[in-house]
Each structure stands twice: as C-alpha cells, then as structure tokens.
Design a protein around this motif. Sequence first.
Motif, mmCIF file in Angstrom:
data_model
loop_
_atom_site.group_PDB
_atom_site.id
_atom_site.type_symbol
_atom_site.label_atom_id
_atom_site.label_comp_id
_atom_site.label_asym_id
_atom_site.label_seq_id
_atom_site.Cartn_x
_atom_site.Cartn_y
_atom_site.Cartn_z
ATOM 1 N N GLN A 38 0.737 -1.407 -0.010
ATOM 2 C CA GLN A 38 0.008 0.087 -0.019
ATOM 3 C C GLN A 38 0.995 1.085 0.083
ATOM 4 O O GLN A 38 0.468 2.178 -0.709
ATOM 5 C CB GLN A 38 -1.046 0.004 1.279
ATOM 6 N N GLY A 82 -6.288 4.093 -12.431
ATOM 7 C CA GLY A 82 -5.667 4.153 -11.285
ATOM 8 C C GLY A 82 -5.411 5.316 -10.378
ATOM 9 O O GLY A 82 -5.103 5.508 -9.244
ATOM 10 N N HIS A 118 -8.609 7.026 -7.365
ATOM 11 C CA HIS A 118 -7.909 7.589 -5.872
ATOM 12 C C HIS A 118 -8.509 9.062 -5.647
ATOM 13 O O HIS A 118 -8.790 9.569 -4.549
ATOM 14 C CB HIS A 118 -6.455 7.588 -5.951
ATOM 15 N N GLN A 129 -11.899 8.633 -4.186
ATOM 16 C CA GLN A 129 -11.647 8.329 -2.814
ATOM 17 C C GLN A 129 -11.241 9.877 -1.943
ATOM 18 O O GLN A 129 -11.947 10.089 -0.797
ATOM 19 C CB GLN A 129 -10.771 7.401 -2.519
ATOM 20 N N ARG A 146 -16.615 0.658 -9.915
ATOM 21 C CA ARG A 146 -15.333 0.842 -9.091
ATOM 22 C C ARG A 146 -15.673 2.424 -8.255
ATOM 23 O O ARG A 146 -15.360 2.500 -7.193
ATOM 24 C CB ARG A 146 -14.397 0.625 -9.664
ATOM 25 N N PHE A 151 -15.659 3.299 -4.534
ATOM 26 C CA PHE A 151 -14.680 4.121 -3.831
ATOM 27 C C PHE A 151 -15.370 5.469 -3.349
ATOM 28 O O PHE A 151 -14.734 6.270 -2.799
ATOM 29 C CB PHE A 151 -13.672 4.379 -4.924
ATOM 30 N N PHE A 207 -5.848 2.207 1.489
ATOM 31 C CA PHE A 207 -5.679 1.842 -0.030
ATOM 32 C C PHE A 207 -5.552 0.398 -0.146
ATOM 33 O O PHE A 207 -5.032 -0.162 -1.358
ATOM 34 C CB PHE A 207 -4.176 2.275 -0.058
ATOM 35 N N SER A 246 -6.402 -0.939 -3.573
ATOM 36 C CA SER A 246 -6.092 -0.442 -4.644
ATOM 37 C C SER A 246 -5.104 -1.470 -5.297
ATOM 38 O O SER A 246 -4.814 -1.239 -6.547
ATOM 39 C CB SER A 246 -5.641 0.896 -4.355
ATOM 40 N N THR A 257 -4.443 -4.700 -6.848
ATOM 41 C CA THR A 257 -5.165 -5.868 -7.422
ATOM 42 C C THR A 257 -4.306 -7.129 -7.301
ATOM 43 O O THR A 257 -4.842 -8.281 -7.238
ATOM 44 C CB THR A 257 -5.310 -5.444 -8.932
ATOM 45 N N ILE A 299 -6.438 -2.047 -10.715
ATOM 46 C CA ILE A 299 -6.064 -0.699 -10.350
ATOM 47 C C ILE A 299 -4.647 -0.405 -10.174
ATOM 48 O O ILE A 299 -4.120 0.377 -11.071
ATOM 49 C CB ILE A 299 -6.819 -0.457 -8.982
ATOM 50 N N ARG A 300 -3.682 -1.328 -9.264
ATOM 51 C CA ARG A 300 -2.450 -1.293 -9.313
ATOM 52 C C ARG A 300 -1.997 -2.268 -9.173
ATOM 53 O O ARG A 300 -2.331 -3.350 -8.350
ATOM 54 C CB ARG A 300 -2.048 -0.359 -8.102
#
Length: 256
Positions: free
Chosen positions: A53, A87, A91, A94, A116, A120, A222, A225, A227, A250-251
């Motif tokens: 994270q 990605g 955020h 969020q 998604r 978020f 996080f 986030s 994946t 996402i990441r």
Amino acid sequence: MRVGAGSQFLQAGEVRDGVLLTRGVDYDGGWAEYALAAVETLFVLPDSIPFEQGAIIPDAVSTPWGAVTTTADVRPAQAIGVWGIGGRGVHAVQLLRAVGAYPVIAVDPVPAARRRALDFGADLALDPADPRLRERVLAATGGRALEVGFDFAGVAAVREQALSVLAPRGRLVLVGLTDKPLTVTNGTLFSYHQHQILGHYGSEENAVPQLIGLAEGGRLDFSRSITDVLPLADAAKAVARLYTKGGDPIRLILRP
C-alpha cells in the motif's frame, strides 16, 4: 537500505526544499532491484501500512491528492466531476470524498470503472455517451453544475464535455497527459462564464508525508487498490494486464 556517509535519514513528515525528479519518468530505474535515492526523497513507512500500500502512495495517490488539494483547491460541499476512473482517477474519487466534496460525480465509458467509482465513494457514476449527462449532472448538483472537473483521461472529448457542465467560474483541471492540442470550442461562452483551465503534474513535496499520516491515522485505506503482487520477473506480464485491463486492475505491485 543503507544511508551514505554524512546523510541524515529523514524522520516521518520531514520535508526538504528542492526540485524532485521521478525515477522511471525523468530518468531510468523504476523497476530496478537496487537504486540510489537522494535522502530528501525518502520517508519512513510506519509498520501499520503494508509495503504494497505504501508503494502506491507516490504518484497513484499523491498526484490526485495534489490535483485536489493544491491545484483545484477543492473545498467541502463543492460539486466535483472526475472523468477517467483508472488508477489515479479512482483515488481522486476516494480523496474527494475524504475532503468533503459533494456530490462527487464519476464519468467513464467502462461499466466496471463506474462500479468501482461507486465502491470508492462516488455519489453518481455516468457514461459519457449518455445523452442526458448534462441533465443528470444538473439534477445531482441542484442545478448549480460543477465547481471543478478533473480530466484524468487526457482526451479532447472529455475536456469539451467537462467544460459544458462547469458552473460559472468553474475550473477544469488537466491531470491526464496528452500531446494533442488543447482547444476551447466556444471562446465566448468560456470567457462569459469565467471558466479556468489548469494544468497539473505530480504533487508537492508534502503530499507523500501527508498521505502517510492520513493512512496511519485510519483516515485513508488503500488496501482495495492493490489488485495483485507479482515478482519483478513478471513485469512484462503486468504491463500486458494493465494494457488489456485483464481482471480490471487498479494497481499491480512488482516485488523484487
């Protein structure tokens, strides 16, 4: 990690003056097993934040954080639109919720991305092809339209659409990068409504320690986030997954 002679390791939250360059963007080494780093670019990651994270805070989180809090200077209860829920865009959703923006409206052509966005914290998720998009934005904002629109896609059509739903004195912040020309179709309306277009890149020096502090304090999470975590040897496979959006990532984290 080793610190060179004469260097002082940074304490959490310490910030130094100077221009910071991005490894993997401004110079090579983003996927290196070992790398040299200037001490002012290092921050202590608390034990309460998993490495995976912490690894995404620079850029994936700090770039939208800078766009939201510095470039756009978003205030509580402002109506905000986010185009491109990838990605960084996810955020942004969020973080906008965290700073009190309302409503937060996400716009993306991909159904999974819209779902998604709602997960978020978006209040509404729209398809840019929806012919009633402007009507829906006005309904969600009580007729006042958007104080700020964020383009995380870097697409000309996105910018035109975002400008069309900005309130008077509204701001369009360009976060998605493109080498295509920037045009304003109706300059008279743009000037009449006193709209602004602001460019954004990266984040200020204090962004990463701020986000570490918010995550450590439980204000931001996080975990959703990340994946997948892959070995560095699978870097090419990871890039292919991001390109094809296989598994709706996402990441992806590469572990040496």
